[in-house]
Design a protein around this motif. Sequence first.
Motif, short mmCIF file in Angstrom:
data_model
loop_
_atom_site.label_atom_id
_atom_site.label_comp_id
_atom_site.label_asym_id
_atom_site.label_seq_id
_atom_site.Cartn_x
_atom_site.Cartn_y
_atom_site.Cartn_z
N LEU A 115 40.57 50.65 30.92
CA LEU A 115 39.19 50.88 31.34
C LEU A 115 38.70 49.70 32.15
N ALA A 116 38.34 49.96 33.40
CA ALA A 116 37.72 48.92 34.22
C ALA A 116 36.28 48.72 33.76
N PRO A 117 35.75 47.50 33.90
CA PRO A 117 34.41 47.21 33.37
C PRO A 117 33.30 47.86 34.17
N GLN A 118 32.25 48.25 33.48
CA GLN A 118 31.05 48.76 34.11
C GLN A 118 29.88 47.78 34.02
N ASP A 119 29.94 46.86 33.06
CA ASP A 119 28.80 45.95 32.90
C ASP A 119 28.64 45.00 34.08
N ILE A 120 29.67 44.86 34.90
CA ILE A 120 29.58 43.98 36.06
C ILE A 120 28.46 44.42 37.00
N PHE A 121 28.12 45.71 37.00
CA PHE A 121 27.10 46.21 37.92
C PHE A 121 25.68 45.92 37.43
N ALA A 122 25.56 45.37 36.23
CA ALA A 122 24.26 44.90 35.74
C ALA A 122 24.02 43.44 36.12
N THR A 123 24.96 42.84 36.84
CA THR A 123 24.85 41.45 37.29
C THR A 123 25.00 41.40 38.80
N GLU A 124 24.81 40.22 39.36
CA GLU A 124 25.02 40.00 40.79
C GLU A 124 26.34 39.29 41.06
N PHE A 125 27.16 39.11 40.03
CA PHE A 125 28.39 38.35 40.18
C PHE A 125 29.43 39.11 41.01
N ASP A 126 30.17 38.36 41.80
CA ASP A 126 31.31 38.93 42.50
C ASP A 126 32.49 39.00 41.53
N ARG A 127 33.42 39.89 41.82
CA ARG A 127 34.62 40.03 41.01
C ARG A 127 35.72 40.57 41.91
N GLN A 128 36.83 39.83 42.00
CA GLN A 128 37.93 40.24 42.87
C GLN A 128 39.25 40.01 42.17
N LEU A 129 40.02 41.10 42.03
CA LEU A 129 41.36 41.04 41.48
C LEU A 129 42.30 41.75 42.45
N TYR A 130 43.61 41.53 42.26
CA TYR A 130 44.62 42.17 43.09
C TYR A 130 45.72 42.72 42.19
N ARG A 131 46.23 43.90 42.57
CA ARG A 131 47.20 44.61 41.73
C ARG A 131 48.49 44.88 42.49
N VAL A 132 49.60 44.74 41.78
CA VAL A 132 50.91 45.22 42.23
C VAL A 132 51.41 46.21 41.20
N THR A 133 51.94 47.34 41.65
CA THR A 133 52.52 48.32 40.73
C THR A 133 54.02 48.43 40.96
N LEU A 134 54.74 48.73 39.88
CA LEU A 134 56.19 48.88 39.92
C LEU A 134 56.57 50.35 39.88
N GLY A 135 57.57 50.71 40.66
CA GLY A 135 57.96 52.11 40.78
C GLY A 135 58.35 52.74 39.46
N GLY A 136 57.90 53.98 39.28
CA GLY A 136 58.22 54.73 38.07
C GLY A 136 58.98 56.00 38.39
N VAL A 137 59.32 56.73 37.34
CA VAL A 137 60.03 58.00 37.47
C VAL A 137 59.15 59.11 36.94
N PRO A 138 59.39 60.35 37.33
CA PRO A 138 58.59 61.46 36.78
C PRO A 138 58.69 61.50 35.26
N PRO A 139 57.56 61.58 34.56
CA PRO A 139 57.59 61.68 33.10
C PRO A 139 58.36 62.91 32.63
N VAL A 140 58.95 62.79 31.46
CA VAL A 140 59.69 63.88 30.83
C VAL A 140 59.09 64.14 29.46
N GLY A 141 58.84 65.40 29.14
CA GLY A 141 58.25 65.76 27.86
C GLY A 141 59.30 65.87 26.76
#
Length: 314
Positions: A266-292
Amino acid sequence: MSAVLQALPSAVEVRPLSAHIGAEIHGVDLSRPLPPDQVAAIRAALLEWKVVFFRDQPLSHAQHVAFARQFGEPTIGHPVFGYEDNHPEIYSVGRNRKQVRFSGPALVRPWSGWHTDVTAAVNPPAASILRGVTIPPYSGDTQWTNLEVAYRELSAPLRGFVDGLRGLHRFAAPQGSTASSLFDDKVKRRPLLTEHPLVRVHPETGEKSLLVSPTFLQSIVGLAPRESQVLLELLFEHAIRPEFTVRFKWEPGSIAFWDNRATAHLAPQDIFATEFDRQLYRVTLGGVPPVGPDGRASVALEGDPITAARAEQD
């Protein structure tokens, strides 16, 4: 696991943060190539605790990507919303990125905003690595939940029922809000719609987990609309029970590395009650189709699989 502190190879320390999910890792320098025993120790901790955290790791984009490559193949930053200039593996997670995509008051429910990354694609990322750069002095925490524990804590009859179900995942505006032309244009250019099992079997551990991503999971295949709605609401509510979760307070240089095959966050929602900046960066790793549990893999109904960053052509 009862130990408060685990001693692992090459001075790696794993400090659990809650009973079911989350641990801080100390004793490593992520700005340099890691020795094989440290890579193995971090991978083992990730599989055990689902999300691991590092402090005081002020990485550049290039160092972030190099760290990620030790655990898998980085994907394109985001298959729909793009990536940072000159860094195709990097996706910007800034304060106002969603505010430019949607307008109007969304319907808010306890599970609103919880998601597993990019489950609209047939092969969601195996893992995500998020790096904090500009962090507010307070607010802006992120939460994760353990979907393996959530599955195990369902009653046996309900586990047996959901084991055979499948759900439809797509990108859509939150209920009650309106998508911007930017969002609509990007989704129309690269539509993604996938049928996933509602329960997936982890490809490394063999453990079962719920594949319920409230932001993307729209309906259950084969159920009447009301049946689908009620069951999804029950599963969404169950999956985010507080005892299954961990909450992380960011600092500049913090890194969160999570198993996207066994968690939602869950990304935060309370940040929008403030004037603070917030900056993050994401890298994702390759996955495979899920199997049930029945051995059936996910099926792409619209769109292509997520590609490796080096193969992406815009």
